[in-house]
Scaffold this motif. Structure first.
Motif, PDB file in Angstrom:
ATOM      1  N   VAL A  13      22.599  31.516  25.478  1.00  0.00           N
ATOM      2  CA  VAL A  13      21.852  31.610  24.671  1.00  0.00           C
ATOM      3  C   VAL A  13      21.274  30.152  25.323  1.00  0.00           C
ATOM      4  N   GLY A  14      22.361  30.036  25.520  1.00  0.00           N
ATOM      5  CA  GLY A  14      22.641  27.978  26.327  1.00  0.00           C
ATOM      6  C   GLY A  14      21.932  28.764  27.797  1.00  0.00           C
ATOM      7  N   MET A  15      22.292  29.437  28.260  1.00  0.00           N
ATOM      8  CA  MET A  15      21.826  29.397  29.289  1.00  0.00           C
ATOM      9  C   MET A  15      20.591  29.938  29.621  1.00  0.00           C
ATOM     10  N   SER A  16      19.620  31.287  28.600  1.00  0.00           N
ATOM     11  CA  SER A  16      18.649  30.833  28.481  1.00  0.00           C
ATOM     12  C   SER A  16      17.495  29.829  28.560  1.00  0.00           C
ATOM     13  N   VAL A  17      18.081  28.574  27.817  1.00  0.00           N
ATOM     14  CA  VAL A  17      17.443  27.498  27.510  1.00  0.00           C
ATOM     15  C   VAL A  17      17.541  27.217  28.999  1.00  0.00           C
ATOM     16  N   THR A  18      18.361  26.572  29.681  1.00  0.00           N
ATOM     17  CA  THR A  18      18.449  25.953  30.461  1.00  0.00           C
ATOM     18  C   THR A  18      17.875  26.499  31.694  1.00  0.00           C
ATOM     19  N   LYS A  48      27.493  35.287  22.783  1.00  0.00           N
ATOM     20  CA  LYS A  48      25.859  35.142  22.636  1.00  0.00           C
ATOM     21  C   LYS A  48      25.574  33.960  23.062  1.00  0.00           C
ATOM     22  N   SER A  49      26.390  33.243  22.599  1.00  0.00           N
ATOM     23  CA  SER A  49      26.283  31.365  22.422  1.00  0.00           C
ATOM     24  C   SER A  49      26.114  31.492  24.137  1.00  0.00           C
ATOM     25  N   LEU A  50      27.278  31.430  25.192  1.00  0.00           N
ATOM     26  CA  LEU A  50      26.962  30.829  25.987  1.00  0.00           C
ATOM     27  C   LEU A  50      25.611  31.560  27.076  1.00  0.00           C
ATOM     28  N   TYR A  77      13.832  25.561  31.265  1.00  0.00           N
ATOM     29  CA  TYR A  77      13.625  24.592  31.679  1.00  0.00           C
ATOM     30  C   TYR A  77      13.582  24.720  33.082  1.00  0.00           C
TER      31      TYR A  77
END
Length: 159
Positions: free
Chosen positions: A20-25, A16-18, A28
């Motif tokens: 979330v981080g990939m969605s932010v990347t 889940k954390s991965l 952008y």
């Protein structure tokens, strides 16, 4: 059984954390918004660092080549590694008494740790930080600078 459940729960939280981080990347990547990246070598002439940037120690001079340094030596005392040398001379004033002025204010940039103690503790606010940040040289002697400009004098009322 409890450790088995905890193991898969930790894997789930990691995935889940991965994501979330990939969605932010990804957001952008496809819609960057305001671009803040600067093309450094090409914009060297117009590049202006932010106000609190500690580039190098400079002695502030006004338009008439006058400074506020009275040669008290507090900056030299507060420097933790001896990168500042103040060489004062005594000259007779208008009233006949000897007064101290600076002959040379030497700054060894190669020894400086940019801690800011000299600028912060200067009682006459004579020192500041400059915007210059490109200091790559082949000869270390070029990193030793005299901060007071040739022909400069002290501002009246600072003595």
């Amino acid at each position: 059984m409890n450790s088995f459940f905890k193991y898969f729960t930790d894997i789930f939280h990691g995935l889940k954390s991965l994501l979330v981080g990939m969605s932010v990347t990804g957001r952008y990547f496809f819609s960057p918004g305001q671009i803040v990246t600067q093309q450094y070598p090409e914009n060297r002439k117009t590049l202006r660092m932010f106000e609190r940037f500690k580039g190098e120690v400079i002695m502030l001079h006004d338009s008439n080549n006058r400074h506020r340094c009275d040669g008290c030596g507090i900056c030299e005392i507060n420097c933790p590694n001896g990168s500042i040398e103040v060489i004062p001379v005594r000259v007779p004033g208008e009233d006949g008494k000897l007064k101290r002025i600076i002959d040379k204010h030497i700054y060894h940039l190669g020894m400086c740790t940019f801690c800011g103690l000299c600028v912060k503790n200067c009682p006459s606010d004579a020192l500041g930080f400059g915007q210059e940040f490109e200091h790559a040289v082949f000869d270390r002697a070029k990193l030793t600078k005299v901060l007071n400009q040739p022909g400069s004098s002290i501002i009246k009322g600072v003595e």
